[in-house]
Design an enzyme around this catalytic site. Structure first.
Site, PDB file in Angstrom:
ATOM      1  N   ASN A   1       0.838  -1.204   0.000  1.00 35.57           N
ATOM      2  CA  ASN A   1       0.000   0.000   0.000  1.00 35.57           C
ATOM      3  C   ASN A   1       0.873   1.253   0.000  1.00 35.57           C
ATOM      4  OD1 ASN A   1       0.568  -0.884   2.668  1.00 35.57           O
ATOM      5  ND2 ASN A   1      -1.218   0.138   3.527  1.00 35.57           N
TER       6      ASN A   1
ATOM      7  N   GLU B   1       0.200   5.177   0.724  1.00 40.32           N
ATOM      8  CA  GLU B   1      -0.754   6.182   1.182  1.00 40.32           C
ATOM      9  C   GLU B   1      -0.340   7.575   0.734  1.00 40.32           C
ATOM     10  OE1 GLU B   1      -1.279   5.384   5.387  1.00 40.32           O
ATOM     11  OE2 GLU B   1      -2.411   3.547   4.935  1.00 40.32           O
TER      12      GLU B   1
ATOM     13  N   CYS C   1      -4.056   0.557  -2.460  1.00 42.92           N
ATOM     14  CA  CYS C   1      -3.916  -0.702  -1.724  1.00 42.92           C
ATOM     15  C   CYS C   1      -2.805  -1.579  -2.309  1.00 42.92           C
ATOM     16  CB  CYS C   1      -5.221  -1.494  -1.763  1.00 42.92           C
ATOM     17  SG  CYS C   1      -6.527  -0.841  -0.709  1.00 42.92           S
TER      18      CYS C   1
ATOM     19  N   GLU D   1      -2.930  -4.726  -3.136  1.00 42.30           N
ATOM     20  CA  GLU D   1      -3.392  -5.563  -4.253  1.00 42.30           C
ATOM     21  C   GLU D   1      -3.343  -4.784  -5.559  1.00 42.30           C
ATOM     22  OE1 GLU D   1      -4.756  -5.009  -1.346  1.00 42.30           O
ATOM     23  OE2 GLU D   1      -6.007  -6.671  -0.656  1.00 42.30           O
TER      24      GLU D   1
ATOM     25  N   CYS E   1     -10.262  -5.250  -0.012  1.00 48.02           N
ATOM     26  CA  CYS E   1     -11.410  -4.339   0.078  1.00 48.02           C
ATOM     27  C   CYS E   1     -12.267  -4.487  -1.187  1.00 48.02           C
ATOM     28  CB  CYS E   1     -10.936  -2.899   0.247  1.00 48.02           C
ATOM     29  SG  CYS E   1     -10.267  -2.141  -1.254  1.00 48.02           S
TER      30      CYS E   1
ATOM     31  N   CYS F   1     -10.650  -3.303  -4.439  1.00 50.89           N
ATOM     32  CA  CYS F   1      -9.616  -4.215  -4.943  1.00 50.89           C
ATOM     33  C   CYS F   1     -10.236  -5.490  -5.495  1.00 50.89           C
ATOM     34  CB  CYS F   1      -8.597  -4.533  -3.851  1.00 50.89           C
ATOM     35  SG  CYS F   1      -7.429  -3.171  -3.618  1.00 50.89           S
TER      36      CYS F   1
HETATM   37  N1  THU Z   1      -5.206  -1.920   2.578  1.00 50.29           N
HETATM   38  C1  THU Z   1      -4.593  -2.674   1.613  1.00 50.29           C
HETATM   39  O1  THU Z   1      -3.541  -2.286   1.072  1.00 50.29           O
HETATM   40  N2  THU Z   1      -5.166  -3.840   1.249  1.00 50.29           N
HETATM   41  C2  THU Z   1      -6.283  -4.380   1.842  1.00 50.29           C
HETATM   42  O2  THU Z   1      -6.697  -5.470   1.474  1.00 50.29           O
HETATM   43  C3  THU Z   1      -6.966  -3.640   2.901  1.00 50.29           C
HETATM   44  C4  THU Z   1      -6.445  -2.289   3.206  1.00 50.29           C
HETATM   45  C5  THU Z   1      -4.566  -0.678   3.007  1.00 50.29           C
HETATM   46  C6  THU Z   1      -5.257   0.588   2.621  1.00 50.29           C
HETATM   47  C7  THU Z   1      -4.705   1.540   3.672  1.00 50.29           C
HETATM   48  O3  THU Z   1      -3.434   2.032   3.220  1.00 50.29           O
HETATM   49  C8  THU Z   1      -4.501   0.683   4.879  1.00 50.29           C
HETATM   50  O4  THU Z   1      -4.477  -0.654   4.402  1.00 50.29           O
HETATM   51  C9  THU Z   1      -5.581   0.839   5.933  1.00 50.29           C
HETATM   52  O5  THU Z   1      -6.844   0.693   5.380  1.00 50.29           O
END
Ligand code: THU
Length: 132
Positions: free
Chosen positions: A43, A45, A54, A56, A87, A90
């Site tokens: 991920n 941000e 994310c 994925e 999520c 994704c």
């Molecule tokens: N996140 C992912 O990268 N993949 C997931 O399957 C769930 C959430 C990340 C998004 C964000 O940067 C952090 O986790 C918290 O939600």
């Protein structure tokens, strides 16, 4: 060594490179194509929170940049002991390159893994076939 040990190792390494200063929730993902090529992502941000990406989605971008177009299996590794599932957004992005039988492995730090068929995670998906 099990069949997904390599994906776990790739996801673990990618998770270690995650940029998650706001959530402090680093995630790694790794996928394999039907031909056996593997790609990973983490991920990423952003100070403008909704722009975060994310793990994925990052792994899918790496796959596409390498010229591949299909996911045979994908593993997701969140922080700590819990297994996390992709999520909704994704799941839709995975659907673009996956089928109902694509395997989704939800892993946790100690090595526990729960595996689902993608069709269980996003049944009746809208996808490329919907536009055919
Ligand atoms: N996140 C992912 O990268 N993949 C997931 O399957 C769930 C959430 C990340 C998004 C964000 O940067 C952090 O986790 C918290 O939600």
């Amino acid at each position: 060594m099990t069949a997904i040990d390599d994906l776990f190792a790739l996801a673990l390494a990618a998770r270690g490179r995650a940029y998650a200063p706001y959530s402090r929730f680093p995630v790694g993902a790794a996928l394999r194509t039907p031909g056996g090529a593997a790609f990973s992502g983490c991920n990423v941000e952003n100070a403008a929170y909704p722009l975060g990406v994310c793990a994925e989605t990052s792994a899918i971008s790496a796959m596409i940049a390498a010229g591949e177009r299909a996911i045979a299996e994908i593993l997701v590794l969140g922080p700590g002991a819990q297994k996390i599932a992709p999520c909704g957004a994704c799941r839709q992005r995975i659907a673009e390159f996956a089928g109902d039988k694509t395997l989704v492995h939800l892993a946790e730090e100690a090595g526990g893994v729960s595996t689902f068929a993608f069709g269980e995670m996003l049944p009746h998906a809208f996808g490329p076939q919907s536009l055919a």
